[in-house]
Design an enzyme around this catalytic site. Structure first.
Site, PDB file in Angstrom:
ATOM      1  N   HIS A   1     -50.319 -27.311  -7.913  1.00 47.93           N
ATOM      2  CA  HIS A   1     -50.446 -27.909  -6.572  1.00 47.93           C
ATOM      3  C   HIS A   1     -50.168 -26.832  -5.538  1.00 47.93           C
ATOM      4  CE1 HIS A   1     -46.097 -27.873  -6.752  1.00 47.93           C
ATOM      5  NE2 HIS A   1     -46.107 -28.656  -7.834  1.00 47.93           N
ATOM      6  N   GLU A   2     -50.152 -27.230  -4.278  1.00 44.94           N
ATOM      7  CA  GLU A   2     -49.978 -26.253  -3.188  1.00 44.94           C
ATOM      8  C   GLU A   2     -48.653 -25.492  -3.286  1.00 44.94           C
ATOM      9  OE1 GLU A   2     -51.791 -24.955  -0.508  1.00 44.94           O
ATOM     10  OE2 GLU A   2     -53.445 -25.799  -1.653  1.00 44.94           O
ATOM     11  N   GLY A   3     -47.635 -26.104  -3.879  1.00 41.83           N
ATOM     12  CA  GLY A   3     -46.355 -25.413  -4.058  1.00 41.83           C
ATOM     13  C   GLY A   3     -46.556 -24.175  -4.939  1.00 41.83           C
ATOM     14  N   HIS A   4     -47.220 -24.383  -6.086  1.00 41.82           N
ATOM     15  CA  HIS A   4     -47.513 -23.248  -6.974  1.00 41.82           C
ATOM     16  C   HIS A   4     -48.392 -22.220  -6.249  1.00 41.82           C
ATOM     17  CE1 HIS A   4     -47.157 -26.592 -10.102  1.00 41.82           C
ATOM     18  NE2 HIS A   4     -46.231 -25.743 -10.498  1.00 41.82           N
TER      19      HIS A   4
ATOM     20  N   GLN B   1     -37.553 -26.399 -23.202  1.00 41.45           N
ATOM     21  CA  GLN B   1     -36.755 -26.770 -22.028  1.00 41.45           C
ATOM     22  C   GLN B   1     -36.756 -28.275 -21.782  1.00 41.45           C
ATOM     23  OE1 GLN B   1     -39.222 -24.354 -19.208  1.00 41.45           O
ATOM     24  NE2 GLN B   1     -39.041 -26.120 -17.854  1.00 41.45           N
TER      25      GLN B   1
ATOM     26  N   ARG C   1     -44.720 -33.674 -11.329  1.00 44.70           N
ATOM     27  CA  ARG C   1     -44.242 -34.986 -11.783  1.00 44.70           C
ATOM     28  C   ARG C   1     -44.498 -36.094 -10.750  1.00 44.70           C
ATOM     29  NH1 ARG C   1     -39.897 -31.868 -14.487  1.00 44.70           N
ATOM     30  NH2 ARG C   1     -40.102 -32.290 -16.715  1.00 44.70           N
TER      31      ARG C   1
ATOM     32  N   ALA D   1     -50.733 -27.862 -14.052  1.00 40.20           N
ATOM     33  CA  ALA D   1     -50.975 -29.002 -13.144  1.00 40.20           C
ATOM     34  C   ALA D   1     -50.672 -28.534 -11.716  1.00 40.20           C
ATOM     35  CB  ALA D   1     -50.142 -30.217 -13.539  1.00 40.20           C
TER      36      ALA D   1
ATOM     37  N   GLY E   1     -39.935 -20.888  -6.967  1.00 37.55           N
ATOM     38  CA  GLY E   1     -39.826 -21.763  -5.803  1.00 37.55           C
ATOM     39  C   GLY E   1     -38.393 -22.215  -5.569  1.00 37.55           C
TER      40      GLY E   1
HETATM   41  P1  AMP Z   1     -43.284 -25.675 -12.595  1.00 37.68           P
HETATM   42  O1  AMP Z   1     -44.736 -25.607 -12.925  1.00 37.68           O
HETATM   43  O2  AMP Z   1     -42.851 -27.012 -12.080  1.00 37.68           O
HETATM   44  O3  AMP Z   1     -42.408 -25.112 -13.680  1.00 37.68           O
HETATM   45  O4  AMP Z   1     -43.088 -24.707 -11.348  1.00 37.68           O
HETATM   46  C1  AMP Z   1     -43.483 -23.354 -11.402  1.00 37.68           C
HETATM   47  C2  AMP Z   1     -42.923 -22.635 -10.204  1.00 37.68           C
HETATM   48  O5  AMP Z   1     -43.409 -23.239  -9.008  1.00 37.68           O
HETATM   49  C3  AMP Z   1     -41.385 -22.724 -10.128  1.00 37.68           C
HETATM   50  O6  AMP Z   1     -40.862 -21.480  -9.687  1.00 37.68           O
HETATM   51  C4  AMP Z   1     -41.164 -23.806  -9.116  1.00 37.68           C
HETATM   52  O7  AMP Z   1     -39.943 -23.696  -8.432  1.00 37.68           O
HETATM   53  C5  AMP Z   1     -42.333 -23.571  -8.177  1.00 37.68           C
HETATM   54  N1  AMP Z   1     -42.603 -24.793  -7.409  1.00 37.68           N
HETATM   55  C6  AMP Z   1     -42.803 -26.047  -7.907  1.00 37.68           C
HETATM   56  N2  AMP Z   1     -42.962 -26.935  -6.906  1.00 37.68           N
HETATM   57  C7  AMP Z   1     -42.846 -26.232  -5.749  1.00 37.68           C
HETATM   58  C8  AMP Z   1     -42.905 -26.569  -4.364  1.00 37.68           C
HETATM   59  N3  AMP Z   1     -43.095 -27.826  -3.960  1.00 37.68           N
HETATM   60  N4  AMP Z   1     -42.734 -25.583  -3.454  1.00 37.68           N
HETATM   61  C9  AMP Z   1     -42.534 -24.299  -3.850  1.00 37.68           C
HETATM   62  N5  AMP Z   1     -42.472 -23.910  -5.134  1.00 37.68           N
HETATM   63  C10 AMP Z   1     -42.625 -24.859  -6.079  1.00 37.68           C
END
Ligand code: AMP
Length: 277
Positions: A25-28, A52, A178, A23, A138
């Site tokens: 987003h720009e963070g990923h 987890q 989320r 899912a 992140g």
């Molecule tokens: P997730 O899919 O939520 O498990 O996140 C995968 C990776 O993306 C993890 O290392 C997170 O910390 C990173 N991540 C998620 N959201 C952000 C964000 N807003 N900014 C930077 N990295 C992010």
């Protein structure tokens, strides 16, 4: 995946790994871009890791969008997208886990028992399968970065952990898969998290380093938003040990976890104290 990786490693190609739950987003994508710029080959994994999630958590309803993710990663020219099956990762007789003691029990760990054991285990598995030279995480999940760094150090994993800055929406809310759970009212209310962190970091900037004082202000700000259903924590922590100091010495992480509209949201901000000359 193992065959592909072995031939890459054999030819001396350094691999950068970005582990995600999809899912995207720009963070990923900021992690993906950083990995692309620093490695010959970039691998992105998408795996919603069942171990987890707690029994009453959102594993079933966690957002999944393989098609959208694939398109986004193709646009970023990612070399390899790794989407393993749950049964391939956790066959019936799966028994081994990785535990990073103490650090896993603090902050989010106190409210999500077993969460970081699940994270450390899947990250180890992905490291062993993908054999990256560097892996990208992140800062948004600050405790996760502390735990992964410690695991890599304590277990002699020869991998550089790169922590990338938190990417935010225009109003400051940290991007998260989320966030899609939030209805417009709760989405608006969720900006209180960034306001709280910013306000506390400004207080630190103005010379207030007493943790009780900072915590009081943070809790007041969070609770001023009526849509907040629970504050799991809102405080000031040592960035390595995650312990609470009585005063900030050099640096600290301001961290918050709250429930809004049934959704658990976390965020944090690093602060540094100017040393007197
Ligand atoms: P997730 O899919 O939520 O498990 O996140 C995968 C990776 O993306 C993890 O290392 C997170 O910390 C990173 N991540 C998620 N959201 C952000 C964000 N807003 N900014 C930077 N990295 C992010």
């Amino acid at each position: 995946m193992r065959d592909t990786v072995n031939s890459l490693v054999l030819h001396g190609k350094k691999i950068g790994l970005v582990p995600t739950m999809g899912a995207l987003h720009e963070g990923h994508l900021s992690l993906v871009r950083r990995a692309r710029s620093e490695n010959v080959v970039t691998v992105v994994s998408v795996f919603v890791n069942p171990i987890q999630f707690g029994p009453s958590e959102d594993f079933q309803k966690y957002p999944r969008d393989v098609e959208g993710d694939t398109k986004k990663l193709a646009k970023e020219e990612v070399d390899i997208l790794f989407i393993p099956d749950t049964i391939a990762m956790y066959p019936e007789n799966f028994l081994a886990h990785v535990e990073v003691e103490k650090l896993s029990e603090k902050l989010c760990g106190a409210f999500r028992p077993g969460h970081f054991r699940g994270v450390a285990t899947i990250v180890t598995k992905l490291f062993n399968i993908v054999k990256p030279a560097r892996a990208y995480f992140g800062q948004k999940d600050f405790q996760q970065t502390v735990i992964i760094n410690r695991m890599v150090k304590d277990l002699d994993m020869d991998i550089d952990i790169v922590v990338c800055p938190t990417i935010r929406e225009r109003d400051g809310l940290a991007m998260s898969s989320r966030n899609t759970y939030l209805d417009p009212g709760h989405r608006a209310a969720s900006t209180v998290i960034y306001r709280c962190l910013k306000e506390a970091s400004e207080l630190v900037g103005s010379g207030i380093i007493n943790v009780d004082h900072l915590k009081r202000v943070m809790k007041e700000t969070i609770l001023s938003e009526p849509a907040v259903e629970a504050v799991d924590y809102a405080g000031v922590y040592d960035p390595e040990s995650l312990d609470e100091p009585s005063d900030i010495k050099e640096s600290a992480v301001l961290a918050v976890a709250v429930k809004i509209g049934g959704t658990r949201l976390i965020d944090n901000m690093l602060v540094h104290v100017e040393k007197e000359r």
